[in-house]
Design a protein around this motif. Sequence first.
Motif, PDB file in Angstrom:
ATOM      1  N   VAL A   1       4.297   5.838 -16.349  1.00 17.56           N
ATOM      2  CA  VAL A   1       5.096   6.146 -15.153  1.00 17.56           C
ATOM      3  C   VAL A   1       6.410   5.373 -15.216  1.00 17.56           C
ATOM      4  O   VAL A   1       6.519   4.373 -15.936  1.00 17.56           O
ATOM      5  CB  VAL A   1       4.330   5.776 -13.862  1.00 17.56           C
ATOM      6  CG1 VAL A   1       3.038   6.555 -13.750  1.00 17.56           C
ATOM      7  CG2 VAL A   1       4.053   4.277 -13.796  1.00 17.56           C
ATOM      8  N   PRO A   2       7.430   5.822 -14.489  1.00 14.17           N
ATOM      9  CA  PRO A   2       8.696   5.077 -14.462  1.00 14.17           C
ATOM     10  C   PRO A   2       8.479   3.631 -14.024  1.00 14.17           C
ATOM     11  O   PRO A   2       7.603   3.350 -13.190  1.00 14.17           O
ATOM     12  CB  PRO A   2       9.530   5.845 -13.432  1.00 14.17           C
ATOM     13  CG  PRO A   2       8.986   7.235 -13.472  1.00 14.17           C
ATOM     14  CD  PRO A   2       7.511   7.065 -13.699  1.00 14.17           C
TER      15      PRO A   2
ATOM     16  N   SER B   1       4.929   2.628  -7.876  1.00 12.65           N
ATOM     17  CA  SER B   1       3.589   2.286  -7.405  1.00 12.65           C
ATOM     18  C   SER B   1       3.376   2.975  -6.062  1.00 12.65           C
ATOM     19  O   SER B   1       4.314   3.511  -5.465  1.00 12.65           O
ATOM     20  CB  SER B   1       3.430   0.772  -7.234  1.00 12.65           C
ATOM     21  OG  SER B   1       4.197   0.304  -6.133  1.00 12.65           O
ATOM     22  N   LYS B   2       2.165   2.944  -5.600  1.00 10.84           N
ATOM     23  CA  LYS B   2       1.900   3.508  -4.277  1.00 10.84           C
ATOM     24  C   LYS B   2       2.659   2.729  -3.199  1.00 10.84           C
ATOM     25  O   LYS B   2       3.085   3.298  -2.189  1.00 10.84           O
ATOM     26  CB  LYS B   2       0.405   3.512  -3.996  1.00 10.84           C
ATOM     27  CG  LYS B   2      -0.381   4.447  -4.904  1.00 10.84           C
ATOM     28  CD  LYS B   2      -1.853   4.452  -4.566  1.00 10.84           C
ATOM     29  CE  LYS B   2      -2.624   5.385  -5.488  1.00 10.84           C
ATOM     30  NZ  LYS B   2      -4.062   5.449  -5.158  1.00 10.84           N
ATOM     31  N   ALA B   3       2.867   1.427  -3.430  1.00  9.68           N
ATOM     32  CA  ALA B   3       3.629   0.625  -2.474  1.00  9.68           C
ATOM     33  C   ALA B   3       5.086   1.065  -2.433  1.00  9.68           C
ATOM     34  O   ALA B   3       5.690   1.142  -1.356  1.00  9.68           O
ATOM     35  CB  ALA B   3       3.533  -0.858  -2.836  1.00  9.68           C
ATOM     36  N   SER B   4       5.667   1.369  -3.589  1.00 11.06           N
ATOM     37  CA  SER B   4       7.065   1.823  -3.590  1.00 11.06           C
ATOM     38  C   SER B   4       7.194   3.167  -2.877  1.00 11.06           C
ATOM     39  O   SER B   4       8.183   3.422  -2.187  1.00 11.06           O
ATOM     40  CB  SER B   4       7.595   1.923  -5.024  1.00 11.06           C
ATOM     41  OG  SER B   4       6.977   2.968  -5.751  1.00 11.06           O
TER      42      SER B   4
ATOM     43  N   LEU C   1      -3.638  -1.782  -5.764  1.00 13.43           N
ATOM     44  CA  LEU C   1      -3.369  -3.196  -5.491  1.00 13.43           C
ATOM     45  C   LEU C   1      -2.068  -3.410  -4.723  1.00 13.43           C
ATOM     46  O   LEU C   1      -2.059  -4.087  -3.686  1.00 13.43           O
ATOM     47  CB  LEU C   1      -3.319  -3.991  -6.808  1.00 13.43           C
ATOM     48  CG  LEU C   1      -4.650  -4.431  -7.403  1.00 13.43           C
ATOM     49  CD1 LEU C   1      -4.457  -4.910  -8.840  1.00 13.43           C
ATOM     50  CD2 LEU C   1      -5.268  -5.539  -6.569  1.00 13.43           C
ATOM     51  N   GLU C   2      -0.973  -2.850  -5.230  1.00 12.93           N
ATOM     52  CA  GLU C   2       0.325  -3.061  -4.586  1.00 12.93           C
ATOM     53  C   GLU C   2       0.336  -2.499  -3.171  1.00 12.93           C
ATOM     54  O   GLU C   2       0.896  -3.093  -2.257  1.00 12.93           O
ATOM     55  CB  GLU C   2       1.443  -2.422  -5.419  1.00 12.93           C
ATOM     56  CG  GLU C   2       1.732  -3.124  -6.732  1.00 12.93           C
ATOM     57  CD  GLU C   2       0.859  -2.612  -7.859  1.00 12.93           C
ATOM     58  OE1 GLU C   2      -0.085  -1.824  -7.583  1.00 12.93           O
ATOM     59  OE2 GLU C   2       1.104  -2.989  -9.013  1.00 12.93           O
ATOM     60  N   MET C   3      -0.298  -1.339  -2.983  1.00 13.68           N
ATOM     61  CA  MET C   3      -0.333  -0.708  -1.671  1.00 13.68           C
ATOM     62  C   MET C   3      -1.106  -1.572  -0.674  1.00 13.68           C
ATOM     63  O   MET C   3      -0.672  -1.756   0.473  1.00 13.68           O
ATOM     64  CB  MET C   3      -0.965   0.680  -1.780  1.00 13.68           C
ATOM     65  CG  MET C   3      -1.126   1.409  -0.458  1.00 13.68           C
ATOM     66  SD  MET C   3      -1.758   3.093  -0.639  1.00 13.68           S
ATOM     67  CE  MET C   3      -3.497   2.780  -1.009  1.00 13.68           C
ATOM     68  N   VAL C   4      -2.245  -2.082  -1.091  1.00 13.28           N
ATOM     69  CA  VAL C   4      -3.074  -2.900  -0.208  1.00 13.28           C
ATOM     70  C   VAL C   4      -2.372  -4.215   0.131  1.00 13.28           C
ATOM     71  O   VAL C   4      -2.443  -4.707   1.258  1.00 13.28           O
ATOM     72  CB  VAL C   4      -4.453  -3.134  -0.855  1.00 13.28           C
ATOM     73  CG1 VAL C   4      -5.222  -4.244  -0.158  1.00 13.28           C
ATOM     74  CG2 VAL C   4      -5.265  -1.836  -0.837  1.00 13.28           C
ATOM     75  N   LYS C   5      -1.646  -4.761  -0.837  1.00 10.52           N
ATOM     76  CA  LYS C   5      -0.883  -5.981  -0.577  1.00 10.52           C
ATOM     77  C   LYS C   5       0.315  -5.707   0.335  1.00 10.52           C
ATOM     78  O   LYS C   5       0.692  -6.544   1.154  1.00 10.52           O
ATOM     79  CB  LYS C   5      -0.389  -6.581  -1.894  1.00 10.52           C
ATOM     80  CG  LYS C   5      -1.473  -7.172  -2.777  1.00 10.52           C
ATOM     81  CD  LYS C   5      -0.871  -7.681  -4.081  1.00 10.52           C
ATOM     82  CE  LYS C   5      -1.917  -8.261  -5.007  1.00 10.52           C
ATOM     83  NZ  LYS C   5      -1.335  -8.713  -6.304  1.00 10.52           N
ATOM     84  N   PHE C   6       0.917  -4.538   0.178  1.00  5.79           N
ATOM     85  CA  PHE C   6       2.109  -4.168   0.944  1.00  5.79           C
ATOM     86  C   PHE C   6       1.797  -3.988   2.426  1.00  5.79           C
ATOM     87  O   PHE C   6       2.608  -4.333   3.298  1.00  5.79           O
ATOM     88  CB  PHE C   6       2.685  -2.874   0.367  1.00  5.79           C
ATOM     89  CG  PHE C   6       3.908  -2.342   1.055  1.00  5.79           C
ATOM     90  CD1 PHE C   6       5.157  -2.913   0.838  1.00  5.79           C
ATOM     91  CD2 PHE C   6       3.819  -1.258   1.922  1.00  5.79           C
ATOM     92  CE1 PHE C   6       6.291  -2.408   1.465  1.00  5.79           C
ATOM     93  CE2 PHE C   6       4.952  -0.748   2.555  1.00  5.79           C
ATOM     94  CZ  PHE C   6       6.187  -1.329   2.318  1.00  5.79           C
TER      95      PHE C   6
END
Length: 269
Positions: A190-191, A195-198, A224-229
């Motif tokens: 992926v670019p 991430s799901k957070a972005s 991970l990034e989404m849950v942290k965001f």
Amino acid sequence: MNYKLIAIDLDGTLYNDNIMITPKTIDALMKAQDMGIRIAISSGRPLPGLFHARDTLKLQEHHGMLVSYNGGKVVDTTTHEVLYENTIPVDLCIEILEHIKKYPVHPMIDDGEVMYVEDKSAYRVHEEHTNNSMDCVEVPSLIDFLDYPLVKILTSIDPVKLPEVIKVIGEPFKGKVDFIQTAPFYIEAVPVGISKASGLSKICEKLDIAPDQIIAFGDAANDLEMVKFAGHGVAMGNACPELKECADEIALTNNEDGIAHTLNQLIFS
């Protein structure tokens, strides 16, 4: 907390192990939407793979959002506006497809409607195009066929081989493309920075929602990034250890109405 957005991963989270959304979960999410809370389905799947869940939850009636390709494309289900899309340039895609021939992976690409492969009988190809409601077309060479940029390059691999391959497969492309594990049998290119957070951050900008007004549910490493965001990050009971470690809450599993149970405690009680 006045929550305004619920972000939900699809496989292993919103879907139970039978690839179904349970009645209790549907009821809870419909109730949340009736309260004015937006729903964002956030998945590594291509956009058509989110349509069944979109329709089941009637997101188009409530301005729900679809975060597809692990955050690579974000769409408003009501207006059909593409809020964000990031792609890998054609020449770089071709370099990647040439490079991954060295590894025991089976690449799959799509144009948003049709999936293209070199071998329809390859591992996980049937499941992938069927689960995403996409036609599958076999071509002699993806390299020769490709003439458009891709949001991602999906590859399937024997789960036993994945841990070693993912350590090295992306080395030549550091800083250009990220190689991520999205399932025990999937590695995706992926670019960089996607991430799901972005993807969620684009929704926040559009709707003027702060991260601490988000509840996010997930089960895998690409959550991970989404849950942290999110202000309140929830790992399903069936989630991977890494996600459970960083989550604010560990819910019941996807087979035990984990989403409904958490929303009942967090919003409806």
